[in-house]
Design a protein around this motif. Structure first.
Motif, mmCIF file in Angstrom:
data_model
loop_
_atom_site.group_PDB
_atom_site.id
_atom_site.type_symbol
_atom_site.label_atom_id
_atom_site.label_comp_id
_atom_site.label_asym_id
_atom_site.label_seq_id
_atom_site.Cartn_x
_atom_site.Cartn_y
_atom_site.Cartn_z
ATOM 1 N N ARG A 71 0.848 -1.200 0.000
ATOM 2 C CA ARG A 71 0.000 0.000 0.000
ATOM 3 C C ARG A 71 0.877 1.242 0.000
ATOM 4 O O ARG A 71 1.801 1.360 0.810
ATOM 5 C CB ARG A 71 -0.919 0.023 1.221
ATOM 6 N N ALA A 110 -11.451 -2.565 9.265
ATOM 7 C CA ALA A 110 -11.051 -2.235 7.897
ATOM 8 C C ALA A 110 -12.263 -1.731 7.114
ATOM 9 O O ALA A 110 -13.406 -2.105 7.414
ATOM 10 C CB ALA A 110 -10.471 -3.460 7.212
ATOM 11 N N PRO A 112 -14.965 -1.540 4.090
ATOM 12 C CA PRO A 112 -15.513 -2.597 3.234
ATOM 13 C C PRO A 112 -14.998 -2.443 1.801
ATOM 14 O O PRO A 112 -14.463 -1.406 1.425
ATOM 15 C CB PRO A 112 -17.028 -2.343 3.295
ATOM 16 N N GLU A 113 -15.167 -3.482 1.015
ATOM 17 C CA GLU A 113 -14.814 -3.459 -0.405
ATOM 18 C C GLU A 113 -15.790 -2.517 -1.117
ATOM 19 O O GLU A 113 -16.998 -2.634 -0.958
ATOM 20 C CB GLU A 113 -14.930 -4.871 -0.981
ATOM 21 N N LEU A 114 -15.265 -1.577 -1.880
ATOM 22 C CA LEU A 114 -16.099 -0.582 -2.550
ATOM 23 C C LEU A 114 -15.933 -0.668 -4.064
ATOM 24 O O LEU A 114 -14.837 -0.933 -4.553
ATOM 25 C CB LEU A 114 -15.710 0.839 -2.109
ATOM 26 N N THR A 115 -17.033 -0.397 -4.771
ATOM 27 C CA THR A 115 -16.934 -0.262 -6.226
ATOM 28 C C THR A 115 -16.365 1.131 -6.531
ATOM 29 O O THR A 115 -16.343 2.004 -5.650
ATOM 30 C CB THR A 115 -18.313 -0.403 -6.899
ATOM 31 N N GLU A 118 -19.094 3.740 -5.888
ATOM 32 C CA GLU A 118 -19.340 3.951 -4.462
ATOM 33 C C GLU A 118 -18.241 4.829 -3.859
ATOM 34 O O GLU A 118 -18.515 5.710 -3.054
ATOM 35 C CB GLU A 118 -19.396 2.608 -3.725
ATOM 36 N N ARG A 119 -17.023 4.599 -4.286
ATOM 37 C CA ARG A 119 -15.908 5.422 -3.813
ATOM 38 C C ARG A 119 -16.089 6.867 -4.262
ATOM 39 O O ARG A 119 -15.853 7.804 -3.495
ATOM 40 C CB ARG A 119 -14.597 4.840 -4.338
ATOM 41 N N LYS A 165 -23.036 -1.463 3.788
ATOM 42 C CA LYS A 165 -21.650 -1.922 3.859
ATOM 43 C C LYS A 165 -20.934 -1.420 5.105
ATOM 44 O O LYS A 165 -20.095 -2.114 5.671
ATOM 45 C CB LYS A 165 -20.872 -1.480 2.612
ATOM 46 N N ALA A 188 -11.474 4.592 4.441
ATOM 47 C CA ALA A 188 -12.017 4.291 3.112
ATOM 48 C C ALA A 188 -11.767 5.492 2.216
ATOM 49 O O ALA A 188 -11.557 5.356 1.013
ATOM 50 C CB ALA A 188 -13.510 3.985 3.201
#
Length: 195
Positions: A71, A110, A112-115, A118-119, A165, A188
């Motif tokens: 990262r 952490a 969540p997984e974002l599209t 969505e971001r 989410k 996020a």
């Protein structure tokens, strides 16, 4: 052995002892850790600093960035034993010894997984925070829709998925505030994303 970096190259790993409290890394020979053969490494790329509680790494405005465990870092980053640092094409692993029992900080939740969309919605939702005023309200659905050139209905659908989410229950406008706070607290979205 005292704290050291494992430097991984074409011929395998070599150990670089970490003496002193400040270690510079870059392609210029004047660095404490000089890697002139790495052409993707900036002349003065990053610095490692020792504090009483451990080691940190900071990118020094390098062209290709500094990464910890895959990262990219944008500010000083606390290192743990076994963390991998990538600078340019060079790879280093910190070997600092054991962490004393009971001294490990619990990780936060952490994000969540974002599209991608969505971001984008979260960035627009949180963008008013850059104004720096106390008690700033997040952007409205209408403002987000205008910024992203989509319908308000589409924004509301994305917000509903984001509430789910991030585990934000309830109704009303305060949900947007809780979502913005949660997105920032869980990294996020960062302040650099809002610029």
């Amino acid at each position: 052995m005292t704290a050291h970096l494992e430097m991984w190259g074409m011929t395998g790993a070599s150990a670089i002892p970490l003496h002193g409290d400040r270690i510079t890394l870059g392609s210029a020979d004047s660095n404490d850790i000089a890697v002139p053969a790495d052409r993707s490494l900036s002349r003065l790329h990053a610095v490692l600093e020792r504090y009483p509680a451990g080691w940190c790494v900071r990118d020094l405005g390098s062209r290709n960035g500094t990464y910890v465990n895959g990262r990219r870092i944008w500010q000083e980053h606390v290192l743990a034993d076994g963390d991998e640092i990538r600078a340019g094409a060079s790879r280093f692993v910190l070997r600092s010894g054991r962490v004393p029992a009971g001294q490990v900080t619990e990780a936060g939740v952490a994000p969540p997984e974002l599209t991608g969309r969505e971001r984008d919605v979260l960035v627009q939702l949180c963008r008013p925070l850059l104004a720096g005023e106390m008690f700033t309200e997040p952007a409205s659905s209408r403002e987000i829709a205008a910024a992203l050139v989509v319908t308000e209905a589409a924004v509301k659908q994305h917000l509903l998925r984001l509430y789910e989410k991030f585990g934000i229950a309830g109704d009303g406008e305060r949900r947007r505030v809780r979502l913005a706070n949660e997105a920032m607290a869980r990294n996020a979205i960062t302040r650099s994303d809002l610029r």
